[in-house]
Design an enzyme around this catalytic site. Structure first.
Site, PDB file in Angstrom:
ATOM      1  N   ASP A  41       5.803  63.883 -40.575  1.00 16.69           N
ATOM      2  CA  ASP A  41       6.762  65.243 -40.412  1.00 16.69           C
ATOM      3  C   ASP A  41       6.422  65.701 -41.961  1.00 16.69           C
ATOM      4  OD1 ASP A  41       8.639  66.937 -41.080  1.00 16.69           O
ATOM      5  OD2 ASP A  41      10.399  65.736 -40.788  1.00 16.69           O
ATOM      6  N   LYS A  49       9.447  76.438 -44.125  1.00 19.81           N
ATOM      7  CA  LYS A  49       9.127  75.828 -45.304  1.00 19.81           C
ATOM      8  C   LYS A  49       8.019  76.399 -45.918  1.00 19.81           C
ATOM      9  CE  LYS A  49      12.744  73.530 -44.362  1.00 19.81           C
ATOM     10  NZ  LYS A  49      12.695  72.068 -43.675  1.00 19.81           N
ATOM     11  N   TRP A  99      15.952  63.481 -43.759  1.00 18.12           N
ATOM     12  CA  TRP A  99      15.095  63.917 -42.469  1.00 18.12           C
ATOM     13  C   TRP A  99      14.634  62.671 -42.003  1.00 18.12           C
ATOM     14  CZ3 TRP A  99      17.109  67.937 -41.072  1.00 18.12           C
ATOM     15  CH2 TRP A  99      17.297  69.305 -41.790  1.00 18.12           C
TER      16      TRP A  99
HETATM   17  C1  PLP Z   1      13.933  71.255 -42.879  1.00 17.46           C
HETATM   18  C2  PLP Z   1      13.124  70.009 -42.557  1.00 17.46           C
HETATM   19  C3  PLP Z   1      13.275  69.482 -41.211  1.00 17.46           C
HETATM   20  C4  PLP Z   1      14.389  70.263 -40.194  1.00 17.46           C
HETATM   21  O1  PLP Z   1      13.815  71.145 -39.747  1.00 17.46           O
HETATM   22  P1  PLP Z   1      14.230  72.253 -38.608  1.00 17.46           P
HETATM   23  O2  PLP Z   1      12.990  73.157 -38.261  1.00 17.46           O
HETATM   24  O3  PLP Z   1      15.490  73.047 -39.097  1.00 17.46           O
HETATM   25  O4  PLP Z   1      14.538  71.220 -37.473  1.00 17.46           O
HETATM   26  C5  PLP Z   1      12.733  68.304 -41.019  1.00 17.46           C
HETATM   27  N1  PLP Z   1      12.033  67.700 -41.713  1.00 17.46           N
HETATM   28  C6  PLP Z   1      11.874  67.965 -43.024  1.00 17.46           C
HETATM   29  C7  PLP Z   1      10.929  67.288 -43.753  1.00 17.46           C
HETATM   30  C8  PLP Z   1      12.512  69.234 -43.348  1.00 17.46           C
HETATM   31  O5  PLP Z   1      11.987  69.804 -44.661  1.00 17.46           O
END
Ligand code: PLP
Length: 362
Positions: free
Chosen positions: A174, A198, A104
């Site tokens: 993030d 998540k 990511w």
């Molecule tokens: C799942 C995830 C993403 C991507 O998320 P989307 O909502 O599918 O774009 C980005 N960063 C992290 C740390 C993730 O776990």
């Protein structure tokens, strides 16, 4: 109320609390005895406006959001934030630091290169991202330092946030897979973001918390939807928002508050992860691929010590209602995602299953 017979260990879309699910089922049919489904209601109606306000206030309360920061509800997932961040914060000549700690992070780096210069200040790529680099080579001119606080795929997590070298710079995080799992000092951050699916709700909604004074510093012509200032001004109601997804987030955060908030949740998360890591260490069949001090409280990858039939263990688990334990293809083995909504009983059921498997195969 329904009682589920399975435990969902998926990394995302992930487990939701049972009470949240039944509240959501009710709202899907008849929202607050209005006779309307929440999905049929105007985002300009009073109840929906209050829902947005209440959810924003919950976030401010749970995370102690300092003044000068705005909570935004957007679409496009964390993936759109990979682009929106540099688009709003970097001009073509600017530079930003990115810590490369997983797939990511890597995707965030790829997008930011389209809008400015990127300095990769640290990377654990060469060891398949199995640790968090503790030293960094930041550029003193960098506008910001971007980190992924929890690496969902590899199962590593920052236990302490790094310092930003540039005194005028700030952190960007993030936090898709560990938001609301522990207390957070937002004052170090210019912006954090998290896709909901998540640790706080279903897909379709993304939370951004941004410090107002970092915006409006570049003169790129930004499309309206992609401009944070537009969403601040419109209080996240610029266009038709994902109201139902927001409702599920609202119920999840209400539940979190009733549990005692993020401090209490962190204690539970430490306990839950502790049981699982202890079993991985004790069990003669399994091992953790992750450097111990960086092990995530949210996503726990583990692998067989010796080559064995992974599918056999996965179906052994499924027969006991333990679902979606297959590891990400870039790590292999298994991964148990034990987000806030995973009850301790789910973790204990997995631990027991690992012990029983050892009795058969060990
Ligand atoms: C799942 C995830 C993403 C991507 O998320 P989307 O909502 O599918 O774009 C980005 N960063 C992290 C740390 C993730 O776990």
């Amino acid at each position: 109320m329904m009682k589920r017979k399975i435990y969902q260990f998926s990394a995302g879309p992930a487990v939701l609390n049972e009470i949240v699910l039944s509240d959501s089922a009710k709202a899907a049919i008849d929202f607050q005895s209005s006779g309307l489904s929440l999905m049929e209601m105007s985002h300009r109606s009073k109840p929906v406006e209050s829902l947005f306000q209440e959810t924003t206030d919950l976030v401010k309360n749970l995370l102690n959001v300092p003044s000068g920061y705005h909570v935004l509800w957007l679409q496009g997932g964390a993936s759109l934030q990979f682009a929106m961040i540099p688009m709003n914060l970097l001009s073509d000549d600017d530079i930003a630091d990115y810590a490369d700690t997983g797939l990511w992070s890597y995707k965030a780096i790829k997008e930011s290169k389209k809008f400015g210069h990127v300095n990769i200040s640290s990377s654990s790529r060469l060891s398949n991202y199995n640790y968090i680099p503790k030293t960094m080579e930041q550029n003193a001119q960098s506008k910001y330092l971007h980190i992924t606080s929890n690496n969902t795929i590899y199962g590593t997590q920052y236990k302490e946030m790094p310092e930003v070298l540039n005194p005028n710079g700030y952190l960007i995080g993030d936090m898709s897979s560990d938001i609301f799992s522990r207390p957070l000092d937002l004052s170090q951050f210019g912006l954090i973001y998290a896709g909901a699916q998540k640790n706080m709700g279903p897909a379709g909604i993304t939370m951004v918390i941004v410090r107002e004074d970092i915006l409006g510093k570049i003169d790129r012509d930004i499309p309206s939807y992609l401009d944070y200032k537009v969403h601040i001004e419109k209080q996240s109601l610029f266009n038709t928002p994902p109201v139902f997804s927001l409702f599920v987030v609202n119920r999840t955060l209400n539940f979190l508050r009733a549990m005692g908030g993020v401090k209490e949740m962190e204690k539970i998360n430490i306990r839950k992860a502790g049981f699982l890591y202890a079993e991985i260490e004790r069990n003669s069949l399994f091992t953790s691929p992750i450097t111990k001090e960086d092990q995530s409280l949210m996503n726990v990858p583990f692998v067989f010590k010796q080559g064995r039939d992974e599918n056999h263990f996965l179906s052994f688990c499924e027969k006991r209602g333990l679902m979606t334990l297959k590891g990400h293809r870039s790590v292999g083995g298994f991964r148990a995602s034990i987000y806030n909504a995973m009850p301790v009983e789910g973790v204990m059921a997995l631990v027991k299953t690992m012990q029983d498997y050892e009795d058969i195969k060990g």
